[in-house]
Enzyme design. Structure first.
Site: not given
Ligand code: DGJ
Length: 746
Positions: A51, A366-367, A443, A478, A526, A548
Site C-alpha cells: 500500500d 548538387d544544388d 533559409r 535533401d 540528407c 554539413d
Molecule cells: C545542405 C546539404 O547538406 C549540403 O550538402 C548541400 O547539398 C546543400 N544543402 C545544398 O543546398
C-alpha cells in the site's frame, strides 16, 4: 522456438536475451523481465506490491486489497486517466470528453515471420528468420483496442515493437498521445545515453544518471532533427564498451518523436518511445485503426559495443533494402563544396573527368542546376534544368559526364519550395502555411505539403522524369528546414492535429514508390546534413549525409555519436578541401580520408586544383578503401577510445571470425615528447598470433615504430585484447594512422 507461451506467461527468447510478460489475475498485462538470457519460468516475483498511499486501487479490487495499484505495477502498455500517475503510453479523449482508457488482456496469437506495417518502414525478415507475437488489449468501456506487436529476430538479439490501435466501439475516440513502446524496470540504477546537437554539429553524446522525475528528448520540428536523435541507450552505470548491461532503442520514424524516462516514487524506471504528443491528435471513428511506428530493441550483457553491433546488423540486413544493401556503394565526388551555386556545365564536366581519372566512380551534381536557383533564396520547386547555366540540356550534360567513365547523380530537395517559384505561383495551396498568418521562413524557403496526395503524386512524377532524363544512378534527397506553421489546406479543422504524422506518411509513400520504380538508383538521405538521420529513412535511403560539417576532427565526435546506433554503411562522409570551409582547420589529406572511410567514402572538393602528389595520394586512398571495404562495411565495429577524452580517437573494424582487423587512430593534436597511446583490440582470437602493419600515406613514418610493426614481431590475440599495442607517434598535426592486423600462422 523464440516465443514460448505457458498459460498466462509470454516469454520471448533470443540468442542472448529474454523478454517476458504476464497477464495477472486482474487481466492486466504486466512486464516481467527483459535482460540476460534466462529460462521460461515466471520472472514477475520481483514485482512486490504494498500500500503506497495515494496510489489508488481499481474499483473491483480496492475494497479488499489496497496494495494493488496501476500506479506501481510494471505494465506492458499503460494508459492515462485511471490511476497510473506516471508518464503513460496512451492518452485518449473519448466522445464524452473524458480522458481515460483501462487496458485488459483479451487475446494473443503468434505469426510466422516478421509483421509489416502498411505505409510505415519496419524491420523485415524471411519467414524462417523471425516470429511475431501479437497481444490484444481492450478498454471495456469504449471498445478501444491496442494490438501490441513483437517481432523477434532470434539470431540477431533483436525484438521490435509496434502497436495498432483500433476503435472497436461505436463512438469516436481521439488519440492525444500514443507511444509505440513502454518498458518498465522493477529495479536498476540506469544511465541514459542520448545524442543532441545542432546543424553542422550533430550526434553529440551525453550520458546522464536517470534521476527522479522525467527526462526526455524529442522533436517538434517535423523532422527527427539535428537537435536530438531518435536512438537512445539505457545502461548500468558501470557499463563500458565490453562490460556491463545495456539496452538500445531505435525509433524507426523520421518525424516528431518523444523519448521519455521516469524514475518513480519507488525507484522504478519507465521508458516511453513514440510520436511526439505536442503536434499529434488523431481521431478514430468506429472500426478505424492507426499503426504506430516501430521501435527496434536490443539488449547486451557484455557492454555497449555488442549492443551497437546488433543495431548495425539489423539496420544493414533487415532495414536497408534493394540492390545497394550488400553492394559496395560507389566512391563519389560531389561538387557542393567545390563550387556551391557558382558553376557551369563545363566546370562540372572537368571535375568529373579528373575524378574519373583517379578512380572515383560517381559524380554528383548538387544544388543550383534548376530553375532560377543562383543562391538559396529562389527556385525550389521548379525542377526544370537551367540550360543556360549548364550550357546544354540535362540529358546532354549527364551524357558528357557519363562518357568520362563515371556515373551521374543529382541533388534534389522535393519537400522545399521557394515563394519565388513557378510552382508556388501555380499552387499556393500546396504550401504548409496557416491561412491569414505570415509563415516562418527558414533559409528563405517554405515547405510543400507532403500530407496531400496530389502533392505526393506530382513529386513522384517530377522526380521520375528527372531520373529518366538524366540517367541518374544516384539521388541526394535533401531537405533544408524544419516545419512549423503546421496546417494543411486539405484537412478539415478537426483533423489538423494529424498533419505532422500525415506529412511523414506522405514522404514515405513518395520514397516507397520511387525506390520500387527505380531499384537500381541509390538514394542518399540528407536534411542539411544529419537532420533526419534515423532508422525510418534508412529503410528507403541506405545512406544519409552525416553532417554539413566536413572537418575531419569535428567529424570524429559526430561519427562517434552516430556509431552507437547506426552502421558505418549508413554514414555519408567525404574528404573536403583545406582550410576546411566550416572551421578553417587544416588537416592532412590522409586524415580526411581516414575519417571518410569510417563512412560511405567520397570526395567533395575541386579536384582539378590539387597537386600531382595529392592526386596520387587520392588514387592510393581509393585503393586502400577498396581493399578494406569488406572489413569496414561488414566487420564488427568497436570504439577503442573516444574523441571526448584524451588525445587520440581510435576505432576498429574486425572480421567476425577474428582473422583480421583494421584499427584507425586520429590524433587530436601533436605534443612534444608525447605520452604513448595504446589501443586494445577486440574481437581477435586469443590464441592466434597477429602481425601489425601501417598503411603508408604521404606522411613520413615515425622515427621508431613500436613493437609489432616489424617483420617477425607477432603479438597474440590475448595480448592485443588485454594489453593492446602502442600506436605509432604522430609526425604531423592531426595525424591519422590506419593499422592493419592480420593473423599469421606460426
Ligand atoms: C545542405 C546539404 O547538406 C549540403 O550538402 C548541400 O547539398 C546543400 N544543402 C545544398 O543546398
Amino acid at each position: 522456438m523464440a516465443i514460448i507461451i505457458n498459460k498466462d506467461i509470454f516469454t520471448i527468447q533470443t540468442k542472448n536475451s529474454t523478454y517476458q510478460m504476464k497477464v495477472d489475475n486482474n487481466g492486466v498485462l504486466l512486464h516481467a523481465y527483459y535482460g540476460e538470457k534466462t529460462d521460461n519460468t515466471d520472472k514477475s516475483l520481483l514485482s512486490y506490491q504494498a500500500d503506497r498511499g495515494f496510489s489508488g486501487n481499481p474499483y473491483s479490487i480496492g475494497k479488499s486489497d489496497r496494495t494493488y495499484s496501476l500506479d506501481s505495477l510494471p505494465q506492458e502498455y499503460s494508459a492515462f486517466g485511471v490511476g497510473d500517475y506516471r508518464i503513460t503510453a496512451l492518452r485518449v479523449q473519448n466522445a464524452d470528453g473524458s480522458q481515460a482508457a483501462e487496458w485488459n488482456y483479451v487475446g494473443h496469437h503468434i505469426e510466422k515471420g516478421k509483421y509489416a506495417i502498411p505505409g510505415l518502414p519496419a524491420v523485415y525478415a524471411e519467414k524462417e528468420e523471425a516470429q511475431t507475437l501479437v497481444i490484444q488489449l481492450k478498454d471495456a468501456d469504449t471498445g478501444l483496442e491496442a494490438a501490441l506487436y513483437y517481432g523477434v529476430l532470434e539470431d540477431l538479439d533483436i525484438i521490435t515493437r509496434a502497436v495498432k490501435i483500433t476503435n472497436q466501439g461505436k463512438s469516436n475516440v481521439t488519440l492525444q498521445k500514443a507511444a509505440s513502446l513502454q518498458l518498465d524496470w522493477e529495479y536498476g540504477d540506469f544511465e541514459l545515453i542520448s545524442f543532441y546537437g545542432r546543424h553542422s554539429m550533430e550526434m553529440n553524446m551525453q550520458r546522464e544518471k536517470i534521476h527522479h522525475g522525467v527526462q526526455s528528448i524529442g522533436s517538434v520540428r517535423g523532422i527527427s532533427s539535428h537537435q536530438y536523435n531518435p536512438f537512445v541507450v539505457l545502461c548500468e552505470k558501470d557499463a563500458k564498451e565490453t562490460t556491463g548491461s545495456c539496452y538500445g532503442f531505435s525509433l524507426m520514424y523520421s518525424g516528431e518523436f518523444l523519448i521519455e524516462v521516469e524514475k518513480d516514487q519507488i525507484d522504478r524506471t519507465r521508458l516511453l518511445c513514440g510520436i511526439h504528443s505536442d503536434n499529434f491528435q488523431w481521431t478514430l471513428q468506429a472500426k478505424e485503426s492507426l499503426w504506430l511506428p516501430e521501435v527496434i530493441m536490443t539488449y547486451s550483457q557484455n557492454g555497449i559495443a555488442p549492443m551497437s553491433q546488433n543495431m548495425h546488423k539489423v539496420i544493414r540486413e533487415h532495414v536497408c533494402r534493394g540492390i545497394w544493401k550488400k553492394k559496395r556503394r560507389p566512391i563519389l565526388i560531389n561538387n557542393w563544396e567545390a563550387t556551391y551555386f557558382k558553376f557551369t556545365g563545363d566546370m562540372l564536366i572537368n571535375i568529373a573527368k579528373e575524378a574519373a581519372n583517379l578512380g572515383i566512380e560517381l559524380f554528383v551534381m548538387d544544388d543550383g542546376w534548376f530553375g532560377k536557383r543562383e543562391d538559396d533564396n529562389t527556385g525550389l520547386g521548379d525542377w526544370t534544368p537551367n540550360e543556360k547555366k549548364l550550357g546544354c540540356t540535362l540529358k546532354e550534360l549527364s551524357q558528357k559526364i557519363i562518357s568520362q567513365g563515371i556515373q551521374f547523380g543529382i541533388w534534389i530537395e522535393p519537400e522545399g519550395i521557394s515563394e519565388d517559384s513557378d510552382l508556388y505561383r501555380a499552387h499556393p495551396e500546396w504550401v504548409v502555411k496557416i491561412p491569414n498568418r505570415k509563415p516562418c521562413l527558414s533559409r528563405n524557403q517554405l515547405v510543400l505539403d507532403f500530407s496531400r496526395k496530389d502533392v505526393q503524386d506530382y513529386m513522384i512524377q517530377t522526380i521520375s522524369n528527372t531520373i529518366k532524363e538524366s540517367s541518374a544512378t544516384y539521388i541526394k534527397w535533401d531537405f533544408n528546414r524544419a516545419i512549423c506553421n503546421k496546417f494543411s489546406n486539405f484537412l478539415t479543422a478537426d483533423k489538423q492535429g494529424e498533419f505532422s504524422h500525415r506529412y511523414v506518411l506522405g514522404l514515405y509513400r513518395v520514397l516507397e514508390q520511387l525506390t520500387s520504380d527505380f531499384p537500381e538508383v541509390l538514394l542518399e538521405g540528407c536534411c542539411g546534413g544529419g537532420g533526419r538521420f534515423d532508422a525510418g529513412m534508412l529503410y528507403y535511403t541506405p545512406q544519409i549525409w552525416g553532417s554539413d560539417n566536413t572537418d575531419a576532427i569535428e567529424r570524429l565526435s559526430i561519427q562517434y555519436g552516430a556509431s552507437f546506433g547506426y552502421p558505418i554503411s549508413a554514414m555519408g562522409s567525404h574528404v573536403s578541401a583545406v582550410p576546411n570551409h566550416q572551421t578553417g582547420r587544416i588537416t592532412p589529406l590522409s586524415t580526411r580520408a581516414c575519417m571518410a572511410m569510417a563512412g560511405t567514402f567520397g570526395y567533395e572538393l575541386d579536384i582539378a586544383t590539387l597537386t600531382a602528389e595529392q592526386k596520387q595520394e587520392i588514387k592510393r586512398q581509393i585503393a586502400v578503401f577498396k581493399k578494406y571495404y569488406p572489413l569496414i562495411q561488414f566487420g564488427d565495429y568497436y570504439r577503442i577510445s573516444s574523441p571526448l577524452e584524451g588525445n587520440c580517437t581510435i576505432w576498429e573494424f574486425v572480421d567476425p571470425e577474428g582473422k583480421e582487423a583494421l584499427v584507425s587512430a586520429i590524433y587530436h593534436h601533436v605534443q612534444a615528447n608525447s605520452v604513448p597511446i595504446r589501443a586494445k583490440v577486440y574481437g581477435l582470437k586469443d590464441n592466434a598470433m597477429y602481425q601489425l602493419s601501417l598503411q603508408e600515406y604521404e606522411e613520413k613514418q615515425p622515427e621508431k615504430l613500436p613493437y609489432g610493426f616489424h617483420s617477425k614481431e607477432l603479438i597474440s590475440g590475448a595480448t592485443l585484447r588485454q594489453m593492446g599495442f602502442v600506436v605509432p607517434s604522430p609526425v604531423n598535426g592531426f595525424q591519422a594512422w590506419q593499422i592493419y592486423i592480420q593473423e599469421k600462422r606460426v
